[in-house]
Design a protein around this motif. Structure first.
Motif, mmCIF file in Angstrom:
data_model
loop_
_atom_site.group_PDB
_atom_site.id
_atom_site.type_symbol
_atom_site.label_atom_id
_atom_site.label_comp_id
_atom_site.label_asym_id
_atom_site.label_seq_id
_atom_site.Cartn_x
_atom_site.Cartn_y
_atom_site.Cartn_z
ATOM 1 N N GLY A 48 -29.375 -48.683 -0.584
ATOM 2 C CA GLY A 48 -29.808 -49.326 0.660
ATOM 3 C C GLY A 48 -29.507 -48.523 1.910
ATOM 4 O O GLY A 48 -29.603 -49.052 3.022
ATOM 5 N N ALA A 49 -29.146 -47.242 1.747
ATOM 6 C CA ALA A 49 -28.879 -46.423 2.942
ATOM 7 C C ALA A 49 -30.190 -46.047 3.628
ATOM 8 O O ALA A 49 -31.278 -46.127 3.040
ATOM 9 N N TYR A 50 -30.053 -45.637 4.866
ATOM 10 C CA TYR A 50 -31.208 -45.263 5.697
ATOM 11 C C TYR A 50 -31.393 -43.746 5.732
ATOM 12 O O TYR A 50 -32.505 -43.245 5.786
ATOM 13 N N GLY A 51 -30.255 -43.028 5.700
ATOM 14 C CA GLY A 51 -30.393 -41.585 5.849
ATOM 15 C C GLY A 51 -29.276 -40.794 5.208
ATOM 16 O O GLY A 51 -28.275 -41.348 4.732
ATOM 17 N N VAL A 52 -29.486 -39.484 5.189
ATOM 18 C CA VAL A 52 -28.505 -38.558 4.625
ATOM 19 C C VAL A 52 -28.339 -37.393 5.601
ATOM 20 O O VAL A 52 -29.324 -36.888 6.147
ATOM 21 N N ASN A 53 -27.103 -37.011 5.854
ATOM 22 C CA ASN A 53 -26.809 -35.926 6.792
ATOM 23 C C ASN A 53 -26.239 -34.739 6.032
ATOM 24 O O ASN A 53 -25.775 -34.888 4.899
ATOM 25 N N LEU A 54 -26.272 -33.576 6.656
ATOM 26 C CA LEU A 54 -25.817 -32.402 5.909
ATOM 27 C C LEU A 54 -25.335 -31.261 6.798
ATOM 28 O O LEU A 54 -25.734 -31.138 7.950
ATOM 29 N N HIS A 55 -24.432 -30.465 6.211
ATOM 30 C CA HIS A 55 -24.125 -29.136 6.736
ATOM 31 C C HIS A 55 -25.161 -28.189 6.121
ATOM 32 O O HIS A 55 -25.596 -28.412 4.983
ATOM 33 N N ASP A 56 -25.482 -27.126 6.813
ATOM 34 C CA ASP A 56 -26.401 -26.118 6.269
ATOM 35 C C ASP A 56 -26.057 -25.756 4.824
ATOM 36 O O ASP A 56 -26.882 -25.809 3.914
ATOM 37 N N ASP A 57 -24.753 -25.450 4.590
ATOM 38 C CA ASP A 57 -24.351 -24.956 3.261
ATOM 39 C C ASP A 57 -24.321 -26.039 2.183
ATOM 40 O O ASP A 57 -24.278 -25.717 0.993
ATOM 41 N N ASP A 58 -24.321 -27.321 2.590
ATOM 42 C CA ASP A 58 -24.369 -28.402 1.579
ATOM 43 C C ASP A 58 -25.700 -28.353 0.838
ATOM 44 O O ASP A 58 -25.789 -28.701 -0.337
ATOM 45 N N LEU A 59 -26.735 -27.968 1.574
ATOM 46 C CA LEU A 59 -28.078 -27.968 0.975
ATOM 47 C C LEU A 59 -28.458 -26.577 0.488
ATOM 48 O O LEU A 59 -28.893 -26.412 -0.651
ATOM 49 N N VAL A 60 -28.290 -25.602 1.362
ATOM 50 C CA VAL A 60 -28.673 -24.220 1.019
ATOM 51 C C VAL A 60 -27.389 -23.411 0.861
ATOM 52 O O VAL A 60 -26.749 -23.076 1.857
ATOM 53 N N PRO A 61 -26.972 -23.114 -0.376
ATOM 54 C CA PRO A 61 -25.691 -22.434 -0.570
ATOM 55 C C PRO A 61 -25.585 -21.152 0.254
ATOM 56 O O PRO A 61 -26.569 -20.413 0.413
ATOM 57 N N PHE A 62 -24.385 -20.902 0.792
ATOM 58 C CA PHE A 62 -24.128 -19.732 1.623
ATOM 59 C C PHE A 62 -24.584 -18.472 0.888
ATOM 60 O O PHE A 62 -24.282 -18.298 -0.293
ATOM 61 N N GLY A 63 -25.336 -17.636 1.579
ATOM 62 C CA GLY A 63 -25.785 -16.384 0.984
ATOM 63 C C GLY A 63 -27.126 -16.465 0.269
ATOM 64 O O GLY A 63 -27.585 -15.480 -0.303
ATOM 65 N N SER A 64 -27.788 -17.644 0.289
ATOM 66 C CA SER A 64 -29.101 -17.768 -0.362
ATOM 67 C C SER A 64 -30.129 -16.874 0.336
ATOM 68 O O SER A 64 -30.051 -16.656 1.550
ATOM 69 N N SER A 65 -31.119 -16.416 -0.428
ATOM 70 C CA SER A 65 -32.207 -15.623 0.175
ATOM 71 C C SER A 65 -33.176 -16.568 0.894
ATOM 72 O O SER A 65 -33.132 -17.791 0.690
ATOM 73 N N ALA A 66 -34.056 -15.992 1.704
ATOM 74 C CA ALA A 66 -35.039 -16.806 2.437
ATOM 75 C C ALA A 66 -35.931 -17.568 1.456
ATOM 76 O O ALA A 66 -36.266 -18.750 1.688
ATOM 77 N N ALA A 67 -36.295 -16.924 0.365
ATOM 78 C CA ALA A 67 -37.177 -17.579 -0.615
ATOM 79 C C ALA A 67 -36.450 -18.741 -1.295
ATOM 80 O O ALA A 67 -37.024 -19.822 -1.483
ATOM 81 N N GLN A 68 -35.166 -18.506 -1.624
ATOM 82 C CA GLN A 68 -34.384 -19.599 -2.235
ATOM 83 C C GLN A 68 -34.265 -20.769 -1.262
ATOM 84 O O GLN A 68 -34.420 -21.935 -1.634
ATOM 85 N N ARG A 69 -33.981 -20.446 -0.010
ATOM 86 C CA ARG A 69 -33.867 -21.495 1.020
ATOM 87 C C ARG A 69 -35.134 -22.333 1.053
ATOM 88 O O ARG A 69 -35.080 -23.565 1.026
#
Ligand code: GCO
Ligand code: MN
Ligand code: MN
Length: 404
Positions: A48-69
């Motif tokens: 029943g939540a409305y939204g999800v928040n994030l740090h950049d690295d929570d979603l796109v692991p540090f050091g990911s390439s542009a294509a991976q992102r």
């Protein structure tokens, strides 16, 4: 399903790092599996939540390439769409990587400061791409142990330079985004700069683009110092600066516990929900002397920055999430009943003094002269009992559900 079952329209949000917390602490290994962000989206929607928040690295692991992102972001957006969740807030991780061991924006090293700006600009782009309207800054490593390492005034100046730069970046990109600054007294650093919400509020007033910057107070952070969180939030609302909020539970004087909302501090939590929801009808009207930007109630997302006890398995995590939201709704119902109670209203009704009030309302030399000469009897004023004992007992009885 009952009246306290969380629903989308209640505006409850969680961070990927909150319900996703695997239970690692400084003394022990993770106790739960790392969950995929797309699974968190699905589970939060079910709760029943409305939204999800994030740090950049929570979603796109540090050091990911542009294509991976791009691939990760595409899948995440698809999950948001499929489950009807939004991303109201995003933020930058400026604390986990070794490069930030002595701060990000306040580091003595210009290379580190430049990297922090670069990482934040990219993270802002990511947040905006996902629809975020608020961008949080928590200076996780902005502080010291060896305090002689820099003049604290230099740290403040560097933080100002970074905020001015990033506000200008947002304006230049024409993003519809505001900043919310989050204070914390210590942990992980021995002493952190801008330790309370009050420190942040003053700092904001010194920024070039102050209008787009507000605060993100957190229950645990003010409570760690033994301060009243409700007062910190009220001061933020009084000057129109409550842009976001981090709800959780905390005991005074401990490490940052990030406990389930309402689990430790029910009376403060009750007063907080009452303030945020503006259930006191008298408080809805701005009193004389109020700041022009005063917020009568808070209408932004209600974010839980907390995590389940380390004792919990996956099921316990979602019980924690539902519990956080239910407690908020329960407290909202109790606050409404409290403020509708005629005895409460009578006890806190504002007193008026037809003779003295007009003299104090505005300075003129005549008012000052009349006020100096006014017959005011401090002994008689002091004799009146205020009945706050009765008021507080009424609060407890409403809170415990035996009244209203
Ligand atoms: C903490 C902070 C963080 C921040 C988060 C978003 O004490 O760890 O509260 O959880 O809120 O990094 O900026
Ligand atoms: Mn915290
Ligand atoms: Mn927080």
């Amino acid at each position: 399903m009952d009246a306290f079952t969380p629903r989308r329209e209640d505006r409850f949000t969680f961070g990927l790092w909150t319900v996703g917390n695997p239970g690692r602490d400084p003394f022990g290994e993770p106790v739960r599996a790392v969950q995929k962000p797309t699974r968190i989206v699905e589970k939060l929607a079910q709760c029943g939540a409305y939204g999800v928040n994030l740090h950049d690295d929570d979603l796109v692991p540090f050091g990911s390439s542009a294509a991976q992102r791009d691939a990760i972001v595409r899948d995440f957006k698809a999950a948001l769409e499929a489950h009807g969740l939004v991303v109201p807030m995003a933020t930058t991780n400026l604390f986990s990587q070794p490069v930030f061991k002595d701060g990000a924006f306040t580091s003595n090293d210009p290379g580190v400061r430049a990297f922090a700006l670069q990482k934040t600009m990219k993270a802002i782009d990511l947040g905006v791409e996902l629809g975020a309207k608020a961008y949080v800054f928590w200076g996780g490593r902005e502080g010291t142990e060896a305090d002689a390492c820099r003049d604290p005034r230099a740290a403040i100046a560097r933080m100002r330079e970074a905020m001015d730069f990033l506000c200008a970046y947002v304006k230049d990109q024409r993003y519809d985004l505001v900043f919310a600054l989050e204070a914390k007294p210590n942990e992980p650093r021995g002493d952190m700069y801008f330790p309370t919400t009050g420190h942040m509020l003053h700092f904001i007033s010194t920024l070039q683009h102050a209008a787009m910057v507000g605060v993100n107070p957190e229950v645990a952070h003010e409570t760690m110092s033994g301060l009243s969180f409700v007062h910190a939030v009220a001061q933020s609302m009084e000057c129109g600066k409550l842009f976001h909020i981090d709800l959780n539970g905390q005991k005074i004087g401990r490490y940052d516990q990030d406990l389930r909302f309402g689990s430790e501090d029910l009376k403060q939590a009750f007063l907080l929900v009452r303030l945020l929801e503006g259930t006191d009808p008298d408080a809805a009207k701005a009193p004389r002397g109020a700041h022009p930007a005063r917020q009568a109630r808070y209408t932004g997302p209600l974010h839980f920055d907390s995590h389940a006890y380390r004792t919990e398995d996956d099921e316990g995590v979602w019980a924690f999430a539902v519990g956080s939201m239910r407690t908020y709704k329960l407290l909202h119902a109790r606050a409404k009943a409290f403020d509708a109670d005629p005895e409460v209203r009578a006890l806190i009704a504002e007193r008026r003094d037809a003779a003295l009030d007009p003299l104090c309302a505005r300075y003129t030399s005549e008012n000052a002269r009349a006020l100096r000469a006014a017959p005011i009897d401090p002994v008689a004023l002091a004799q009146r009992g205020l009945a706050w004992e009765r008021l507080d007992q009424l609060l407890v009885e409403h809170l415990l559900g035996v009244r209203g």
